[in-house]
Scaffold this motif. Sequence first.
Motif, PDB file in Angstrom:
ATOM      1  N   ARG A  73       0.832  -1.197   0.000  1.00 49.89           N
ATOM      2  CA  ARG A  73       0.000   0.000   0.000  1.00 49.89           C
ATOM      3  C   ARG A  73       0.871   1.253   0.000  1.00 49.89           C
ATOM      4  O   ARG A  73       2.031   1.214   0.422  1.00 49.89           O
ATOM      5  N   PRO A  74       0.309   2.357  -0.463  1.00 50.46           N
ATOM      6  CA  PRO A  74       1.050   3.616  -0.363  1.00 50.46           C
ATOM      7  C   PRO A  74       1.402   3.922   1.091  1.00 50.46           C
ATOM      8  O   PRO A  74       0.641   3.636   2.010  1.00 50.46           O
ATOM      9  N   GLY A  75       2.562   4.475   1.283  1.00 56.69           N
ATOM     10  CA  GLY A  75       3.033   4.749   2.626  1.00 56.69           C
ATOM     11  C   GLY A  75       4.001   3.711   3.143  1.00 56.69           C
ATOM     12  O   GLY A  75       4.414   3.762   4.303  1.00 56.69           O
ATOM     13  N   GLY A  76       4.325   2.716   2.302  1.00 53.18           N
ATOM     14  CA  GLY A  76       5.297   1.709   2.710  1.00 53.18           C
ATOM     15  C   GLY A  76       4.744   0.657   3.645  1.00 53.18           C
ATOM     16  O   GLY A  76       5.416   0.254   4.592  1.00 53.18           O
ATOM     17  N   VAL A  77       3.511   0.193   3.383  1.00 48.90           N
ATOM     18  CA  VAL A  77       2.876  -0.825   4.232  1.00 48.90           C
ATOM     19  C   VAL A  77       2.646  -2.084   3.404  1.00 48.90           C
ATOM     20  O   VAL A  77       2.014  -2.039   2.345  1.00 48.90           O
ATOM     21  N   LEU A  78       3.174  -3.202   3.876  1.00 41.52           N
ATOM     22  CA  LEU A  78       2.921  -4.498   3.254  1.00 41.52           C
ATOM     23  C   LEU A  78       1.640  -5.074   3.857  1.00 41.52           C
ATOM     24  O   LEU A  78       1.620  -5.468   5.026  1.00 41.52           O
ATOM     25  N   GLU A  79       0.580  -5.142   3.074  1.00 40.51           N
ATOM     26  CA  GLU A  79      -0.705  -5.628   3.560  1.00 40.51           C
ATOM     27  C   GLU A  79      -0.868  -7.099   3.195  1.00 40.51           C
ATOM     28  O   GLU A  79      -0.705  -7.486   2.029  1.00 40.51           O
ATOM     29  N   VAL A  80      -1.177  -7.912   4.200  1.00 39.50           N
ATOM     30  CA  VAL A  80      -1.419  -9.339   4.009  1.00 39.50           C
ATOM     31  C   VAL A  80      -2.872  -9.604   4.394  1.00 39.50           C
ATOM     32  O   VAL A  80      -3.231  -9.581   5.575  1.00 39.50           O
ATOM     33  N   ALA A  81      -3.718  -9.834   3.383  1.00 36.18           N
ATOM     34  CA  ALA A  81      -5.142 -10.104   3.616  1.00 36.18           C
ATOM     35  C   ALA A  81      -5.347 -11.613   3.685  1.00 36.18           C
ATOM     36  O   ALA A  81      -5.063 -12.330   2.720  1.00 36.18           O
ATOM     37  N   ILE A  82      -5.834 -12.081   4.824  1.00 31.41           N
ATOM     38  CA  ILE A  82      -5.991 -13.517   5.075  1.00 31.41           C
ATOM     39  C   ILE A  82      -7.469 -13.882   5.123  1.00 31.41           C
ATOM     40  O   ILE A  82      -8.277 -13.182   5.726  1.00 31.41           O
TER      41      ILE A  82
END
Length: 307
Positions: free
Chosen positions: A147-156
């Motif tokens: 995501r913007p802002g340097g966030v690794l999003e892991v949707a489980i």
Amino acid sequence: MQPVDRQTYRAVAAPAPKQQGPRRDPAPSRMAYKAHRLWLTPVFRAFLRVGVPVFLVLLLTGWYFSNPTNRYAIGEKLTAMKRSVQERPEFMVKLMAVEGATPIVSDAVRTILPIDFPISSFDLDLDVMRNEIMKLDVVAEAELRIRPGGVLEVAISERAPVIVWRTGEQLELLDNTGHRVASLTARSARADLPLVVGEGAQDAIKEALMIFAAARPLATQLRGLVRVGARRWDVVLKDDQRILLPENAPVAALEQILALDQAQDLLARDLTIIDMRNPLRPTLRMADQATDELRRIKALDLGDTSQ
């Protein structure tokens, strides 16, 4: 001295005429003609304008890179340029957010993905990371994105356990497809879920759920289902009563028993086995005490008849 005649003087004084050599042919030579025609060829001119310079450049480049020191220096410069671009602030990932997972699963995801933040997004292989997460039995689907802002999003998306499977001394939670979700330490931990027992039970979970749905009138008596021979089910009730269901159409056979129970209170009788493996010919097996009592009654009836 005698005078010289003028004509004779002119003949003597005039130079002798030059001897003329062979006349020069104005036409070009054969070699000159061929060279001129070759120069007029577009391919030859293109070769001289482009091919020769390119060949010289390649020759010089090959000679330069034939030196290992030069190759190493160029490689170091390219690597430094690449890292300077990849490590720009807009490409850096600073943290990971796990969405849609329980705390236990979230901790498991963070354990199998030991990422040292901050890290460049170019150093993250999202496909490989997703495959690692999918190795968790509880995970039905996983989606990773930055995501913007340097966030690794892991949707489980987690698997929902719907049944408890006992195999040997182990208890496993299964979803509606028979896929393992997690291990269970004690049956009481998920007493709200129905129980199936036996080898091959995990391959027929959909059928088992249909049987449990049909057996709702027996909810207070039902203990679970036993898979027999990996091909059919036994319904186990309290007091060790069993309903032996056929391999085909087990739900219809169970509904037949429920209809008999509602009409004649069948299950309240002292029966141990109701064999419905042949629905056209149901078989009942009474308990030993009931059998002895029936024999005693028959003996009394025979005695009265003989008198």
